[in-house]
Write a protein that holds these residues in place. Sequence first.
Motif, mmCIF file in Angstrom:
data_model
loop_
_atom_site.group_PDB
_atom_site.id
_atom_site.type_symbol
_atom_site.label_atom_id
_atom_site.label_comp_id
_atom_site.label_asym_id
_atom_site.label_seq_id
_atom_site.Cartn_x
_atom_site.Cartn_y
_atom_site.Cartn_z
ATOM 1 N N LYS B 49 0.822 -1.213 0.000
ATOM 2 C CA LYS B 49 0.000 0.000 0.000
ATOM 3 C C LYS B 49 0.856 1.263 0.000
ATOM 4 O O LYS B 49 0.670 2.153 -0.826
ATOM 5 N N SER B 50 1.804 1.316 0.946
ATOM 6 C CA SER B 50 2.661 2.509 1.011
ATOM 7 C C SER B 50 3.492 2.626 -0.260
ATOM 8 O O SER B 50 3.688 3.732 -0.778
ATOM 9 N N THR B 51 3.981 1.508 -0.739
ATOM 10 C CA THR B 51 4.796 1.525 -1.953
ATOM 11 C C THR B 51 4.000 2.156 -3.099
ATOM 12 O O THR B 51 4.512 3.003 -3.831
ATOM 13 N N PHE B 179 -2.441 10.268 1.738
ATOM 14 C CA PHE B 179 -2.375 10.064 3.192
ATOM 15 C C PHE B 179 -1.919 8.639 3.453
ATOM 16 O O PHE B 179 -2.587 7.699 3.042
ATOM 17 N N ASP B 180 -0.801 8.473 4.148
ATOM 18 C CA ASP B 180 -0.359 7.130 4.506
ATOM 19 C C ASP B 180 -0.672 6.860 5.970
ATOM 20 O O ASP B 180 0.030 7.331 6.856
ATOM 21 N N GLU B 181 -1.729 6.124 6.222
ATOM 22 C CA GLU B 181 -2.184 5.840 7.597
ATOM 23 C C GLU B 181 -2.091 7.081 8.478
ATOM 24 O O GLU B 181 -1.368 7.085 9.476
ATOM 25 N N PRO B 182 -2.834 8.126 8.138
ATOM 26 C CA PRO B 182 -2.644 9.415 8.812
ATOM 27 C C PRO B 182 -3.079 9.408 10.270
ATOM 28 O O PRO B 182 -2.725 10.314 11.007
HETATM 29 MG MG LIG Z 1 2.695 1.208 4.884
#
Ligand SMILES: [Mg+2]
Lengths: 313, 259
Positions: B49-51, B179-182
Motif C-alpha cells: 500500500k505505502s509503496t 495520506f499514509d495511515e494518517p
Molecule cells: Mg505502509
Amino acid sequence: MTTQVLQKPIDLPISPRLAKNVRRHVLERVIEFILMLAALSAVATTIAIVVILLYESLSFFEHVSIIDFLTDTQWTPLFEDAHYGILPLVSGTLTTSAIALGVAIPLGTIGAIYLSEFASHRTREIVKPILELLVGVPTVVFGYFALLFVTPLLQMIFPELPGFNMLGPGIVMGIMIIPYISSVAEDAMRAVPMSMREGSYAMGATRFQTAVRVVTPAAISGIIAAYILGISRAVGETMVVALAAGQQPNLTFNPMESAATITAYIVQVAMGDLPHGSIGYQSIFAAGLVLMLMTLVFNILGHITRKKFRETY
Amino acid sequence: MVTTTSPIKAESRDLNFYYSNGHKALKGITMPLYEKRITALIGPSGCGKSTFLRCFNRMHDLYPGNSYEGQIVMHPDNTNILDNGVDPIEVRMRISMVFQKPNPFPKSIYENVAYGLRVRGERNKRAVDDKVEEALKGAALWDEVKNRLHDLAFNLSGGQQQRLCIARALATDPEIMLFDEPTSALDPIATANIEELMSELRNKLTILVVTHNMQQAARVSDYTAYMYLGELIEYDDTDRIFTNPSRKETEDYITGKFG
Ligand SMILES: [Mg+2]
Ligand SMILES: Nc1ncnc2c1ncn2[C@@H]1O[C@H](COP(=O)(O)OP(=O)(O)OP(=O)(O)O)[C@@H](O)[C@H]1O
C-alpha cells in the motif's frame, strides 16, 4: 468515612525467584565501583589541574597586581624590565582563533552538509577517511606548513607580510580544525530522521533547500557542539602558532603582524630552564588560568546557545 | 462496476515497482483516482500500500536503485508522472503527502505551513500570511494556534501536529493529496477530527488514503481498493466492497477471517 485501624505490616514470604542473588549482587557492586573509578579519574585530573593552576597563580599574584595583569599592555616577564600584562597574549590568541574559525566554521559546515546530504555512499567512504587522516597529522607538521608554505604563498599576495604573522598560522589552524567540525556536525545531521527529509521533499523542496532549511536547523544543537569543539581546539592550539606566529607578545588584532598566543608563551617558557618558584615560572600558570577561563566562557556560551536551540524529535 | 459521475484525476496503468534489492513490490496495478473523491487502499501489512502511494509523488526517487515500470497518468493534461523527462519536484508540487507519523519541521507553526510557499520562492508576506491562515483553517487548526503562530511546532499535541502537516500540505493548493495511515499514531478523538477533515477536503481535491482501519475506510472513502502481495485484488465502490465484495479474498480480509 470509616477510619481504618493501622495494621502491622505482615512479613510476606519472598518468592525464591525474587530473593536477592548474593553473588550477582556483589558482582554488580564491584562493576559499579570500577566504572565509578574510571569516571572519577577524569574528574580528579581536572580538579588537580585547576588546583595547581590556582595555587601557582596565587603566588604569582602576590608579586604582580591583578590590575597590572589585566591592564598592562606589555608582557615581558623574562626581561630585565618585566611587565606582566596578559592583554597581548589574549589578543594574539583571539586573533589567531578568529582567523582559524573564520576558515573552519564555513568550510566545516559546508563539508558536513555535503557529506551528509549530497555525497553518494561511495564518495563518503573515500572522503571521510581522508579527513580523519588530517586529524592524525601532528600539529608540528602543520606549524612548519604554515611557516614554510602558507606564509610565503601569502607573501606573494601581500608583499609586506612579515615572515612571522598571525594570518598564515590562523589559516592553517583553520584547515586543521575543519575535520573536527565537519565530522561532529555531519554526525548530528545524519541523526536527523529520514521522515523529516521526506516531509521536505514531499513539499517539492530541492535537495539543497532540504539540507539548508530543514536538516541544518534540525541538527543545530549538534552543529553548535561542533563549533564549540572547534573553538576549544583553536584557543588551545599551540604548535602552529608557536612556530609560525613569531612568539613576540604584541597587543594587536592585526593578522598581518607577528604575535604570541597564551599557549605559545607557555610552551616557550616551559621549554626553557626557569628556576622553580620564580615569577617567570609562575607566570605560565597565570597565563594557563586565563586560557582555561577563556575556554570555559566559550563553552558556557556554547551550552547556552545549544539549550536555546535544543531540538526534539 | 464503479458508479461515478466524476472524471478521472489520475490513474495507474499496469504499474510495476521494484525496490533496489530487486523485490517486486507492485505487480501490474491499474486503478483510477476519481476527481474530488476519496479512494482508500486496504490490505494486510506488507502488501504494498505505502509503496503504491509513494509512487504518486515519486518518493521512491529519493533512494537509489528503485525503479518503476508502467505509467501513472495525471489528467486533464495527460502527463505520465513516472516519465523520466518529468521532474519529480514538479510532480510533488501538484501532489502532496501526509505521513503516518506527524513530521513537522523544527520551525514555528507559521513557517511549517509556509514551507511549501517558501520553497516555491514566494516572497510576498501578505500572500504568505493569507495562505497560512487559509491552510490552517482548512486543516481545522486555526482557532487553536492563531495566537501562537510563532511557537515551535513541536510544542503541539500529536493530533495537532498531524493537522499541521495537513495544513502544510494544503497551503500549496495541491491537486491530489496522499495520506499514509494518517491516524495510526493518534487517539480516537484526534482520529475523528482528521476523518472529518478529510471529508471536508473532498470538496477541494482528490484524496488517496492508506488505512488499516476498516471502519475508517468505510466511513470516509468513496472507493476502496484491496491489495494483497503487491497485486490489486479488487477495486470498487466502498459500499460494495464492504457489503458485497465480488472476490472471496476481499471478503475474508474484511470480515477478519484473514489478515
Ligand atoms: Mg505502509
Ligand atoms: N526500502 C525497501 N526495500 C526493499 N523492500 C521494501 C522496502 N520497503 C518495503 N519493502 C517491501 O515491499 C513490500 C511492500 O511494503 P509496503 O511498505 O508498501 O507495505 P504496506 O502495505 O504499506 O505495509 P504496512 O501496512 O505494514 O505499512 C513489503 O514486502 C516490504 O517488505
